[in-house]
Motif scaffolding. Structure first.
Motif, PDB file in Angstrom:
ATOM      1  N   ASN A 266       0.834  -1.194   0.000  1.00 17.44           N
ATOM      2  CA  ASN A 266       0.000   0.000   0.000  1.00 17.44           C
ATOM      3  C   ASN A 266       0.873   1.251   0.000  1.00 17.44           C
ATOM      4  OD1 ASN A 266      -1.785   2.085   0.425  1.00 17.44           O
ATOM      5  ND2 ASN A 266      -2.669   1.246   2.308  1.00 17.44           N
ATOM      6  N   GLN A 267       0.967   1.905  -1.140  1.00 17.12           N
ATOM      7  CA  GLN A 267       1.824   3.076  -1.277  1.00 17.12           C
ATOM      8  C   GLN A 267       1.324   4.293  -0.518  1.00 17.12           C
ATOM      9  OE1 GLN A 267       4.885   3.237  -3.224  1.00 17.12           O
ATOM     10  NE2 GLN A 267       4.564   1.085  -2.728  1.00 17.12           N
ATOM     11  N   LEU A 268       0.057   4.296  -0.117  1.00 16.26           N
ATOM     12  CA  LEU A 268      -0.466   5.446   0.608  1.00 16.26           C
ATOM     13  C   LEU A 268       0.047   5.513   2.040  1.00 16.26           C
ATOM     14  CD1 LEU A 268      -4.194   5.581  -0.578  1.00 16.26           C
ATOM     15  CD2 LEU A 268      -2.231   6.874  -1.430  1.00 16.26           C
ATOM     16  N   ILE A 269       0.498   4.385   2.588  1.00 22.01           N
ATOM     17  CA  ILE A 269       0.990   4.381   3.971  1.00 22.01           C
ATOM     18  C   ILE A 269       2.438   3.915   4.087  1.00 22.01           C
ATOM     19  CG2 ILE A 269      -1.342   3.915   4.839  1.00 22.01           C
ATOM     20  CD1 ILE A 269      -0.432   1.025   5.438  1.00 22.01           C
ATOM     21  N   ILE A 284      -6.462  -0.641   2.949  1.00 19.33           N
ATOM     22  CA  ILE A 284      -6.840  -2.008   3.157  1.00 19.33           C
ATOM     23  C   ILE A 284      -6.056  -2.918   2.213  1.00 19.33           C
ATOM     24  CG2 ILE A 284      -8.722  -3.656   3.066  1.00 19.33           C
ATOM     25  CD1 ILE A 284     -10.650  -1.560   3.861  1.00 19.33           C
ATOM     26  N   LYS A 285      -6.377  -2.909   0.896  1.00 23.77           N
ATOM     27  CA  LYS A 285      -5.776  -3.924   0.033  1.00 23.77           C
ATOM     28  C   LYS A 285      -5.580  -3.425  -1.395  1.00 23.77           C
ATOM     29  CE  LYS A 285      -3.963  -7.907  -0.601  1.00 23.77           C
ATOM     30  NZ  LYS A 285      -3.057  -7.280  -1.566  1.00 23.77           N
ATOM     31  N   THR A 286      -4.379  -3.743  -1.893  1.00 25.79           N
ATOM     32  CA  THR A 286      -4.029  -3.463  -3.283  1.00 25.79           C
ATOM     33  C   THR A 286      -4.332  -4.678  -4.161  1.00 25.79           C
ATOM     34  OG1 THR A 286      -1.804  -4.298  -2.939  1.00 25.79           O
ATOM     35  CG2 THR A 286      -2.147  -1.941  -2.577  1.00 25.79           C
ATOM     36  N   GLY A 287      -4.248  -4.469  -5.467  1.00 25.78           N
ATOM     37  CA  GLY A 287      -4.414  -5.585  -6.395  1.00 25.78           C
ATOM     38  C   GLY A 287      -3.965  -5.190  -7.787  1.00 25.78           C
ATOM     39  N   HIS A 288      -3.428  -6.166  -8.525  1.00 31.72           N
ATOM     40  CA  HIS A 288      -3.057  -5.907  -9.914  1.00 31.72           C
ATOM     41  C   HIS A 288      -2.900  -7.203 -10.684  1.00 31.72           C
ATOM     42  CE1 HIS A 288      -0.092  -5.583 -13.224  1.00 31.72           C
ATOM     43  NE2 HIS A 288      -0.831  -4.536 -13.523  1.00 31.72           N
ATOM     44  N   THR A 289      -3.530  -7.234 -11.848  1.00 28.75           N
ATOM     45  CA  THR A 289      -3.205  -8.205 -12.894  1.00 28.75           C
ATOM     46  C   THR A 289      -3.280  -7.417 -14.201  1.00 28.75           C
ATOM     47  OG1 THR A 289      -5.491  -8.892 -13.325  1.00 28.75           O
ATOM     48  CG2 THR A 289      -4.270 -10.143 -11.638  1.00 28.75           C
ATOM     49  N   SER A 290      -2.733  -7.974 -15.247  1.00 32.27           N
ATOM     50  CA  SER A 290      -2.780  -7.262 -16.518  1.00 32.27           C
ATOM     51  C   SER A 290      -4.222  -7.084 -16.986  1.00 32.27           C
ATOM     52  CB  SER A 290      -1.962  -8.011 -17.577  1.00 32.27           C
ATOM     53  OG  SER A 290      -2.443  -9.333 -17.720  1.00 32.27           O
ATOM     54  N   GLN A 291      -5.099  -8.047 -16.651  1.00 32.11           N
ATOM     55  CA  GLN A 291      -6.499  -7.956 -17.059  1.00 32.11           C
ATOM     56  C   GLN A 291      -7.290  -7.004 -16.159  1.00 32.11           C
ATOM     57  OE1 GLN A 291      -4.888 -10.735 -16.318  1.00 32.11           O
ATOM     58  NE2 GLN A 291      -4.959 -12.141 -18.082  1.00 32.11           N
ATOM     59  N   ALA A 292      -6.971  -6.984 -14.863  1.00 30.27           N
ATOM     60  CA  ALA A 292      -7.727  -6.161 -13.916  1.00 30.27           C
ATOM     61  C   ALA A 292      -7.232  -4.733 -13.862  1.00 30.27           C
ATOM     62  CB  ALA A 292      -7.653  -6.788 -12.519  1.00 30.27           C
ATOM     63  N   GLY A 293      -5.987  -4.509 -14.288  1.00 25.31           N
ATOM     64  CA  GLY A 293      -5.392  -3.201 -14.086  1.00 25.31           C
ATOM     65  C   GLY A 293      -5.014  -3.035 -12.628  1.00 25.31           C
ATOM     66  N   ASN A 294      -4.815  -1.806 -12.200  1.00 23.74           N
ATOM     67  CA  ASN A 294      -4.454  -1.553 -10.804  1.00 23.74           C
ATOM     68  C   ASN A 294      -5.707  -1.280  -9.982  1.00 23.74           C
ATOM     69  OD1 ASN A 294      -1.312  -1.327 -10.496  1.00 23.74           O
ATOM     70  ND2 ASN A 294      -1.840  -0.454 -12.488  1.00 23.74           N
ATOM     71  N   CYS A 295      -5.783  -1.949  -8.854  1.00 26.58           N
ATOM     72  CA  CYS A 295      -6.963  -1.888  -8.001  1.00 26.58           C
ATOM     73  C   CYS A 295      -6.567  -1.527  -6.574  1.00 26.58           C
ATOM     74  CB  CYS A 295      -7.698  -3.229  -7.992  1.00 26.58           C
ATOM     75  SG  CYS A 295      -8.053  -3.897  -9.633  1.00 26.58           S
ATOM     76  N   PHE A 296      -7.488  -0.880  -5.877  1.00 23.93           N
ATOM     77  CA  PHE A 296      -7.234  -0.584  -4.464  1.00 23.93           C
ATOM     78  C   PHE A 296      -8.560  -0.370  -3.744  1.00 23.93           C
ATOM     79  CE2 PHE A 296      -6.132   2.365  -0.921  1.00 23.93           C
ATOM     80  CZ  PHE A 296      -5.305   1.494  -0.227  1.00 23.93           C
ATOM     81  N   VAL A 297      -8.707  -1.070  -2.622  1.00 22.07           N
ATOM     82  CA  VAL A 297      -9.824  -0.843  -1.709  1.00 22.07           C
ATOM     83  C   VAL A 297      -9.232  -0.164  -0.479  1.00 22.07           C
ATOM     84  CG1 VAL A 297     -11.640  -1.892  -0.317  1.00 22.07           C
ATOM     85  CG2 VAL A 297     -11.035  -2.883  -2.536  1.00 22.07           C
ATOM     86  N   GLY A 298      -9.766   0.995  -0.114  1.00 24.55           N
ATOM     87  CA  GLY A 298      -9.164   1.762   0.970  1.00 24.55           C
ATOM     88  C   GLY A 298     -10.173   2.227   2.007  1.00 24.55           C
ATOM     89  N   TYR A 299      -9.617   2.658   3.149  1.00 19.45           N
ATOM     90  CA  TYR A 299     -10.421   3.213   4.236  1.00 19.45           C
ATOM     91  C   TYR A 299      -9.636   4.365   4.835  1.00 19.45           C
ATOM     92  CZ  TYR A 299     -12.557   3.690   8.860  1.00 19.45           C
ATOM     93  OH  TYR A 299     -13.142   4.187   9.992  1.00 19.45           O
TER      94      TYR A 299
END
Length: 501
Positions: A266-269, A284-299
């Motif tokens: 998590n680059q934000l913290i 909370i949680k990062t995510g990445h695949t080439s199909q999903a792109g870059n993802c992030f769920v945060g609080y």
């Protein structure tokens, strides 16, 4: 003396140098940058904007992005909403479930490693002792590619569940996901069934999981709104909130490893020295695949205000910081906009008199005073005052005594321009005793008005009508027969003579 002063100064300089080194992030060793979680442009380091003393919105490059006011896919509750690179996004207040910003929030997207939030939730719900150990098996690595994110766990290595959770959420270790799935579900396949069942229980309508880690599969998808529901439920667990707000964690020595340090993606913290960090983000949680792109769920929390964010399909790098995935700058810009344009305000205080309702069956009073059961805090547009809100009561026409102080009678919902900002329950201020005379009178009145009484009354009326008709019909026949018989007797020759004698 001079020699001692020189030594003291030298010692002080050495101490300052040591402190500076301690503040700098340690080189990342185990969170592998790959297609399961981290962005291809992500450096796995993070920081906060030290130039700002408020919600991070002042003098930041992030606020210079063009707004999304003309984006037909964006629905925002205030003006100057930020434009994000994400193909789906959501910013929501958990206190009222008010949506501040949404973009394709119900469209299906690939979640990548944000999947692991559900894996953590099921683990925490089903494992009582987090010090239980799990031994890695070859099957835990079958679907995990060699270059995917991992915590360098080896086949045959025995690791505690709590350490696997840290490995799952910080470096996004895929082998940890499969180990936990097997430990909780018996098999990873059964665990996936548990994931889908739990998603349905949480109200997810656009989610289907195929694996516990988020590696790409065509039938493995979710929505931004569903991820919010999953994250909100998981955040109720204190262990989880501690894990996701951790930058680095020391995994204890195992049978195959010395003590090691794992780091968050998590680059934000990650590091407060980086300009793209955000000090109010709690994980909370990062995510990445080439199909999903870059993802992030945060609080994030700022003062009394709380916000959840979801971005899916963000660009590989942000415009301002080419080495950082845009999922982080997208999220930061949403937080800055949200905390700037919305403020937490007290809409109702516990004990405030908010309504009255009619009371039946009591001679004590005919009106019941209703008060707010709890304080109601709401995230409102910054330029909207609480006295501008429309209060809509949800109450019965009347309530029957007896009533106890504190009984919930109804609720009050507050809205502005058609948007609901919160609901508070209304309770009775005082006891109200019942009058027995009025009670039995009411029972009698209700009986006479009841369907049963009406049916009995109708049945009785029908019976009477039938009885009358029967008597009219058959009684007339009998009378005519009697008259006819009398005439025959009278006309009989013997009858006059008998009676004349």
């Amino acid at each position: 003396m001079k020699s001692n002063n020189f030594k003291n100064r030298l010692t002080a300089l050495a101490l300052c140098f040591t402190l500076l080194l301690g503040a700098a992030p340690i080189t990342h060793a185990y969170a592998v940058n790959d297609e399961s979680d981290t962005s291809s442009s992500q450096s796995d380091s993070d920081s906060s904007d030290t130039s700002s003393t408020d919600s991070g919105s002042k003098d930041s490059k992030d606020t210079k992005d063009m707004t999304a006011d003309n984006d037909k896919d964006v629905i925002a509750a205030a003006s100057e909403a930020p434009a994000v690179t994400a193909t789906a996004a959501l910013l929501i207040s958990p206190d009222s479930d008010m949506v501040l910003y949404e973009k394709n929030a119900d469209k299906k997207r690939y979640p990548a490693s944000t999947t692991k939030i559900m894996t953590a939730l099921l683990t925490l719900e089903n494992v009582e002792d987090l010090n239980e150990t799990v031994t890695a098996e070859q099957g835990d690595f079958t679907k995990v590619t060699a270059d995917s994110s991992n915590a360098d766990i080896k086949v045959g290595e025995t690791v505690r569940v709590i350490d696997l959770l840290y490995a799952l959420m910080l470096p996004s270790a895929n082998e940890a996901a499969y180990m936990l799935a097997r430990h909780v579900g018996g098999t990873s396949e059964h665990f996936v069934d548990m994931m889908n069942t739990r998603a349905e229980e949480l109200g997810c309508t656009g989610t289907h999981f195929c694996n516990p880690c988020g590696l790409h599969e065509e039938d493995h998808y979710t929505t931004a709104r569903d991820l919010y529901l999953i994250a909100r439920e998981t955040m109720k667990n204190d262990t989880f909130t501690n894990i996701i707000d951790t930058v680095q964690y020391r995994m204890p020595k195992t049978n195959m490893h010395e003590e090691r340090i794992i780091f968050t993606t998590n680059q934000l913290i990650f590091s407060s020295f980086n300009p793209w960090s955000y000090p109010y983000n709690k994980g909370i949680k990062t995510g990445h695949t080439s199909q999903a792109g870059n993802c992030f769920v945060g609080y994030a929390e700022y003062g009394d205000a709380k916000l959840y964010s979801v971005v899916l399909g963000s660009a590989a790098s942000s415009k301002e910081y080419p080495t950082v995935a845009a999922s982080f700058t997208d999220t930061k810009s949403l937080y800055q906009w949200g905390f700037t344009h919305f403020k937490t305000k007290t809409v109702a205080k516990k004990g405030d008199t908010l309504a009255h309702v009619k009371v039946d069956l009591s001679t004590q009073t005919d009106q019941l005073v209703l008060t707010a059961k709890t304080d109601l805090m709401a995230l409102l547009p910054a330029d909207v005052e609480t006295d501008s809100l429309e209060a809509t009561p949800n109450l019965p026409e009347a309530v029957d005594a007896p009533i106890k102080a504190g009984d919930v009678v109804g609720s009050m919902t507050y809205s502005y321009n058609g948007t609901s900002y919160g609901t508070v329950e209304l309770v009775a201020l005082s006891d109200v005793e019942m009058s027995r005379v009025l009670y039995y009178s009411d029972k009698l009145s209700h009986f006479f008005q009841s369907t049963v009484f009406k049916i009995v009354l109708i049945a009785a009326a029908i019976f009477i009508v039938l009885y009358i008709l029967f008597n009219i019909t058959f009684g007339g026949i009998r009378r005519r027969r009697r008259r006819k018989a009398m005439r025959k007797r009278y006309d009989n020759d013997d009858y006059p003579r008998r009676h004349r004698r």
